[in-house]
Design an enzyme around this catalytic site. Sequence first.
Site, PDB file in Angstrom:
ATOM      1  N   TRP A   1      43.999  56.495  40.109  1.00 16.46           N
ATOM      2  CA  TRP A   1      45.285  56.665  39.397  1.00 16.46           C
ATOM      3  C   TRP A   1      45.580  58.144  39.144  1.00 16.46           C
ATOM      4  CZ3 TRP A   1      45.458  52.336  41.124  1.00 16.46           C
ATOM      5  CH2 TRP A   1      45.242  51.110  40.504  1.00 16.46           C
TER       6      TRP A   1
ATOM      7  N   TRP B   1      37.303  46.867  45.489  1.00 13.56           N
ATOM      8  CA  TRP B   1      37.629  47.009  44.058  1.00 13.56           C
ATOM      9  C   TRP B   1      36.451  46.489  43.286  1.00 13.56           C
ATOM     10  CZ3 TRP B   1      41.667  49.243  41.434  1.00 13.56           C
ATOM     11  CH2 TRP B   1      41.639  49.057  40.044  1.00 13.56           C
TER      12      TRP B   1
ATOM     13  N   GLU C   1      42.935  47.078  48.160  1.00 10.35           N
ATOM     14  CA  GLU C   1      42.097  46.445  47.130  1.00 10.35           C
ATOM     15  C   GLU C   1      41.654  45.095  47.647  1.00 10.35           C
ATOM     16  OE1 GLU C   1      43.568  45.908  43.116  1.00 10.35           O
ATOM     17  OE2 GLU C   1      44.494  47.892  43.065  1.00 10.35           O
TER      18      GLU C   1
ATOM     19  N   ASN D   1      51.187  50.893  41.823  1.00 16.96           N
ATOM     20  CA  ASN D   1      50.174  49.862  41.968  1.00 16.96           C
ATOM     21  C   ASN D   1      50.812  48.474  41.796  1.00 16.96           C
ATOM     22  OD1 ASN D   1      47.528  48.605  41.995  1.00 16.96           O
ATOM     23  ND2 ASN D   1      47.727  48.417  39.777  1.00 16.96           N
ATOM     24  N   GLU D   2      50.812  47.702  42.860  1.00 13.19           N
ATOM     25  CA  GLU D   2      51.256  46.298  42.854  1.00 13.19           C
ATOM     26  C   GLU D   2      52.669  46.056  42.331  1.00 13.19           C
ATOM     27  OE1 GLU D   2      48.142  44.006  40.915  1.00 13.19           O
ATOM     28  OE2 GLU D   2      46.835  44.247  42.661  1.00 13.19           O
TER      29      GLU D   2
ATOM     30  N   TYR E   1      43.105  39.057  46.768  1.00 12.01           N
ATOM     31  CA  TYR E   1      42.519  38.494  45.548  1.00 12.01           C
ATOM     32  C   TYR E   1      42.593  36.970  45.502  1.00 12.01           C
ATOM     33  CZ  TYR E   1      41.927  43.076  43.470  1.00 12.01           C
ATOM     34  OH  TYR E   1      41.501  44.351  43.200  1.00 12.01           O
TER      35      TYR E   1
END
Length: 436
Positions: free
Chosen positions: A101, A381, A339, A217-218, A299
Amino acid sequence: MAVTNGLFYHILAFTSCVAFIYFSFRDLKDDFRSHFLENKPQVRFVERNGTQFFLGGKPFYVNGWNSYWLMDQAVEESTRPRVSTIFRTGSQMGLTVCRTWAFNDGTHNALQISPGRFDERVFQALDGVIEEARSHGIRLILSLANNLDAYGGKSQYVKWAWEEGVGVSASNDSFFFDPSIKSYFKSYLKTLLTRRNHMTGVQYKDDPTIFAWELMNEPRCSSDSSGRTLQSWIEEMSAYVKLIDQNHLLTVGLEGFYGPTSPPDKLSINPGEWFSMLGSDFIRNSKIPTIDFASVHVYPDSWMVHADITEKERFVSKWVKSHIEDGEKMLNKPVLFTEFGLSTEANGFDHAHRLLFYKSIYDTIYESAKRNGAGSGAFIWQLIVEGMEILFHDTFAFVPESIPSLHSLLKEQSCRLATLRYGSDLVKQFSKNVCE
Ligand SMILES: *[C@@H]1O[C@H](CO)[C@@H](O)[C@H](O)[C@H]1NC(C)=O
Ligand SMILES: *[C@@H]1O[C@H](CO)[C@@H](O)[C@H](O)[C@H]1NC(C)=O
């Protein structure tokens, strides 16, 4: 309060000075070798041509990792050594790119305290992270905002706009369309991209240690499931980044869900029907000309809570292959799986299964790399160092040395990708003896 001359920086200055002398000497002795030695102060940007990344004219396939906490932990002297420890650990496993980040909006150790106000102490910490990466031969993907609340996120920007009396909507998705918030974000982008590293004197936009920028991010914008709001935000912000910085690659930071403009056979690959309604639209978003490569997350635990292991495995295999195919057939761009992970707290978790799951992703990347395909790398991740197990345990994080089977798996992936790049005769030399 500004940190001016911490011990950290003295040590760094000393190390880079020694490195400089060492490499100057080497240059004289053996120009060819040092030209290709990636451990020396990096001078080249990673580039892209079609579906592949290139470094120094040769295809570059990435074995990467996530450690989102680097800037935060670099602020305080007591936790700062964790940054060099993780870079050393990564480098000893042959990993070459770390995603982290470069934002912290309005929370503890904030980089951006309020719109347009920055904490020089935290900026110096980020300078240090970049310099540490370079000295370990690691490049960085720097993410620029969070869709989630951690470290501020889009809701913090919305809060600021309300506090300043300029917000046009209470929705957290107004981050993507409110004119005042867009100008806050642009001002942050400009400050960051033109930041001059106080240790090296190099502006971030000119620093080849940075592999790429990631817009967010996402990102999701479920209040507009047509996808138009997010699409135009990506268009506007990516063009703005490119206006300031023509050196670096840029990606969106998507999870990879197929959206409303996708063909039906692609929609059916989503982990469930409602994933097409989140306002993101993988192919359309990634096609934008100012976006250089696609990003995807993996994920299965969070996306398919009720599925059994067989279903999850089937999903992951299709998901990864499908996105590599998109890179080749629809986008003509590389695809990074930025990720992936399994949670130790998911139903039916077991270590052996996690190992197989991670290996299957690595195998797919390796197969793609072997045929010069678009599957250009995967980022686990996430990695932490000793002492962070409790505070930073997000149920995915692990200390690599503490799980030998995963440690070897990561190293094996690095070494087979390095062997593709350098050939089996030279891999030992170029991998700093990580690979046999
Ligand atoms: C990109 O690849 C194409 C096809 O292989 C090649 O013709 C072209 O010269 C390359 N461009 C650059 C800038 O390297
Ligand atoms: C925006 O996000 C914050 C933080 O999660 C939450 O407290 C707030 O209720 C959200 N606002 C709206 C309008 O949903």
